[in-house]
Design a protein around this motif. Structure first.
Motif, PDB file in Angstrom:
ATOM      1  N   PRO B 143      11.461  -0.890  -3.039  1.00  0.00           N
ATOM      2  CA  PRO B 143      11.563  -2.120  -2.239  1.00  0.00           C
ATOM      3  C   PRO B 143      11.719  -3.358  -3.130  1.00  0.00           C
ATOM      4  O   PRO B 143      11.207  -3.382  -4.246  1.00  0.00           O
ATOM      5  N   MET B 144      12.376  -4.376  -2.582  1.00  0.00           N
ATOM      6  CA  MET B 144      12.751  -5.532  -3.420  1.00  0.00           C
ATOM      7  C   MET B 144      11.585  -6.365  -3.923  1.00  0.00           C
ATOM      8  O   MET B 144      11.754  -7.152  -4.838  1.00  0.00           O
ATOM      9  N   LEU B 145      10.398  -6.211  -3.339  1.00  0.00           N
ATOM     10  CA  LEU B 145       9.249  -6.967  -3.869  1.00  0.00           C
ATOM     11  C   LEU B 145       8.303  -6.061  -4.670  1.00  0.00           C
ATOM     12  O   LEU B 145       7.165  -6.427  -4.948  1.00  0.00           O
ATOM     13  N   ALA B 146       8.811  -4.885  -5.044  1.00  0.00           N
ATOM     14  CA  ALA B 146       7.965  -3.948  -5.791  1.00  0.00           C
ATOM     15  C   ALA B 146       7.974  -4.298  -7.281  1.00  0.00           C
ATOM     16  O   ALA B 146       9.030  -4.308  -7.907  1.00  0.00           O
ATOM     17  N   PRO B 147       6.800  -4.577  -7.850  1.00  0.00           N
ATOM     18  CA  PRO B 147       6.768  -4.978  -9.263  1.00  0.00           C
ATOM     19  C   PRO B 147       7.255  -3.879 -10.208  1.00  0.00           C
ATOM     20  O   PRO B 147       8.003  -4.159 -11.149  1.00  0.00           O
ATOM     21  N   THR B 148       6.810  -2.618  -9.965  1.00  0.00           N
ATOM     22  CA  THR B 148       7.193  -1.552 -10.888  1.00  0.00           C
ATOM     23  C   THR B 148       8.196  -0.577 -10.270  1.00  0.00           C
ATOM     24  O   THR B 148       8.489   0.464 -10.856  1.00  0.00           O
ATOM     25  N   GLY B 149       8.701  -0.931  -9.090  1.00  0.00           N
ATOM     26  CA  GLY B 149       9.707  -0.074  -8.458  1.00  0.00           C
ATOM     27  C   GLY B 149      11.033  -0.796  -8.326  1.00  0.00           C
ATOM     28  O   GLY B 149      12.024  -0.224  -7.856  1.00  0.00           O
ATOM     29  N   PRO B 174      16.241   3.310  -0.731  1.00  0.00           N
ATOM     30  CA  PRO B 174      16.064   4.279   0.356  1.00  0.00           C
ATOM     31  C   PRO B 174      15.450   3.621   1.588  1.00  0.00           C
ATOM     32  O   PRO B 174      14.621   2.719   1.453  1.00  0.00           O
ATOM     33  N   SER B 175      15.834   4.085   2.741  1.00  0.00           N
ATOM     34  CA  SER B 175      15.313   3.471   3.972  1.00  0.00           C
ATOM     35  C   SER B 175      13.972   4.097   4.353  1.00  0.00           C
ATOM     36  O   SER B 175      13.608   5.161   3.861  1.00  0.00           O
ATOM     37  N   GLY B 176      13.251   3.403   5.236  1.00  0.00           N
ATOM     38  CA  GLY B 176      12.001   3.937   5.780  1.00  0.00           C
ATOM     39  C   GLY B 176      10.837   3.882   4.817  1.00  0.00           C
ATOM     40  O   GLY B 176      10.866   3.142   3.830  1.00  0.00           O
ATOM     41  N   SER B 177       9.839   4.701   5.126  1.00  0.00           N
ATOM     42  CA  SER B 177       8.611   4.682   4.331  1.00  0.00           C
ATOM     43  C   SER B 177       8.720   5.610   3.119  1.00  0.00           C
ATOM     44  O   SER B 177       9.714   6.317   2.948  1.00  0.00           O
TER      45      SER B 177
END
Lengths: 179, 301
Positions: B143-149, B174-177
């Protein structure tokens, strides 16, 4: 033969002397046995120690190789597996401390070294083939300079205080203090 | 006269008992904690309900858990919908910058304690051996606000002279959870050539036997940076803040909380190893990364 008191006394003294000599010989021979047994145990200990050093080399060799190749994260993942498999073995913690330090995780590295030294004091013994005394000394000095100053500026911070306690523990072990 | 005196005393006693009754059995203060939704709202609720209950028991306040979507977090906080926040470190920096939240404690989990790293991974044997090999390849980010992702890997690529916007074949989120798990599996099963994977997820998935770490090549890895963080709105009662911080720092592996009549181990349920007191300056590395990557709260259009 037992004509008078003198003869009787002489025979009695002779019997006592022979008995004493037999007793001394018996005692002496059993003492030698003990010495031999002691020597045997020392050899056994030495053999077990050498076997351990060899086993450590074999078990952790792949991790050391990955680390040497700059694959520190891969080495950490492998170590994680080994630490779970051999929780009482100090070497994994020491190696993990070394890699974490190289990756810039100072506090976690110190914790790992503490875990390792608590499990086995050989790592601070300069005579041991497993000794990491030099690198632990360097970590202690670096940590005192970095964490010590920040902890002094933030006296209420429990995490920094805990790290300082761990550094002091390593310092005391380097100075010869026991667990 | 005497009767009047007695009636007055009786009335006073009734009032006294009513007041003391209210004090003893009355409702406790209600305080809301906004929890950033991690993989799904259901999962976040399951993880943090015992922790919220534990805090209520320790602090003597009724804490209420509010799961909040990452992208809406700032808006809900601004509306005053909750006092305490549990977010990732980027969102903490955003809330600090925009609303002056105060740092409470950071969550410990995995090898790097309260920190973790971002990594760019590829499948071993795929021919992708070094970072420059990813040009023209299919990549998945978290996700776009993920620091290490997301942020850390994007920053690693920029530092290596690779512009993710122009130099990749294409990139996707990737979409969803369960995005982090999805992209790691995506690399393993060939859906993507490379992925931006949080080391925490690789560590956990390896430990759980979901993946074999030997199947992947780590092409680049960031320095460890702070991860999940508890913070509190500026101006909150200092005594309450102190109690919450104390309760978080005192949390031990055997501490339990009663949830739906069942005693649950708080740390185990929340997947954490404890809490650390970090300094706000520990988040400077995140601020620098966010500026380089052009991310909130420093984003320029």
């Amino acid at each position: 033969m037992f004509k008078d008191t003198f003869d009787k006394t002489c025979w009695a003294l002779l019997a006592i002397s022979i008995s004493a000599l037999i007793a001394m010989l018996a005692l002496n021979s059993s003492g030698e046995g003990k010495g031999a047994a002691g020597l045997g145990k020392a050899v056994e200990r030495e053999m077990a120690y050498r076997a351990r050093v060899e086993l450590i080399g074999k078990l952790y060799g792949p991790v050391e190789m990955q680390r040497a190749a700059g694959k520190r994260q891969e080495a950490l993942l492998k170590l994680d597996e080994l630490i779970r498999k051999y929780p009482g073995e100090a070497h994994g913690h020491i190696l993990q401390g070394q890699i974490l330090m190289e990756m810039g995780a100072l506090e976690e590295s110190i914790s790992s070294y503490v875990d390792g030294v608590k499990l086995n004091g050989d790592y601070v013994d300069k005579k041991s083939p497993l000794s990491r005394r030099g690198e632990i000394q360097k970590i202690v000095v670096d940590a005192i300079n970095s964490v010590g100053a920040i902890a002094a500026a933030n006296p209420d911070n429990r995490t920094l205080a805990a790290t300082v306690r761990k550094v002091n523990y390593l310092k005391s072990r380097l100075a010869g203090g026991c667990e | 006269m005497r009767l009047l005196h007695l009636t007055g005393c009786a009335l006073l006693m009734v009032v006294f008992f009513l007041v003391s009754g209210c004090k003893g059995g009355g409702k406790r203060q209600v305080v809301k904690i906004g929890y950033m939704t991690c993989n799904s709202e259901e999962e976040t609720t399951q993880r943090f309900t015992p922790l919220t209950k534990y805090l209520s028991d320790k602090v003597g306040v009724d804490f209420v858990m509010v799961p909040v979507d990452t992208n809406d977090f700032d808006k809900h906080f601004k509306n005053g919908e909750f006092t305490f926040t549990h977010t990732n470190s980027v969102l903490y920096v955003v809330l600090r910058e925009n609303h002056g939240v105060e740092l409470l404690a950071a969550e410990k989990r995995g090898k790097f304690g309260a920190r973790t790293a971002g990594a760019i991974i590829a499948l071993k044997g795929s021919g992708i051996e070094k970072l420059s090999d990813i040009k023209g390849k299919r990549m998945a980010f978290g996700p776009m606000l993920a620091p290490t992702g997301y942020m850390a890997e994007y920053d690693l690529m920029l530092a290596a002279g690779i512009n993710p916007e122009n130099d990749l074949g294409h990139y996707t989120i990737p979409s969803g959870s369960f995005k982090h798990e999805k992209l790691i599996y995506g690399v393993l099963y060939g859906k993507y050539d490379v992925a931006a994977a949080p080391m925490m997820d690789i560590e956990v998935m390896t430990r759980e036997g979901k993946i074999n770490a030997d199947d992947f090549v780590i092409l680049a890895q960031s320095k460890p940076i702070p991860y999940c963080t508890f913070a509190v709105a500026k101006g909150t009662d200092p005594a309450l803040v102190k109690k919450v911080k104390g309760a978080l720092m005192a949390l031990k592996p055997n501490d339990t909380a009663a949830v739906d009549g069942e005693l649950v181990k708080v740390m185990k349920a929340a997947w954490i190893d404890g809490y650390e007191e970090l300094l706000d300056s520990d988040y400077d590395s995140i601020r620098e990364m966010a500026k380089r990557v052009n991310m909130p709260p420093y984003q320029k259009y």
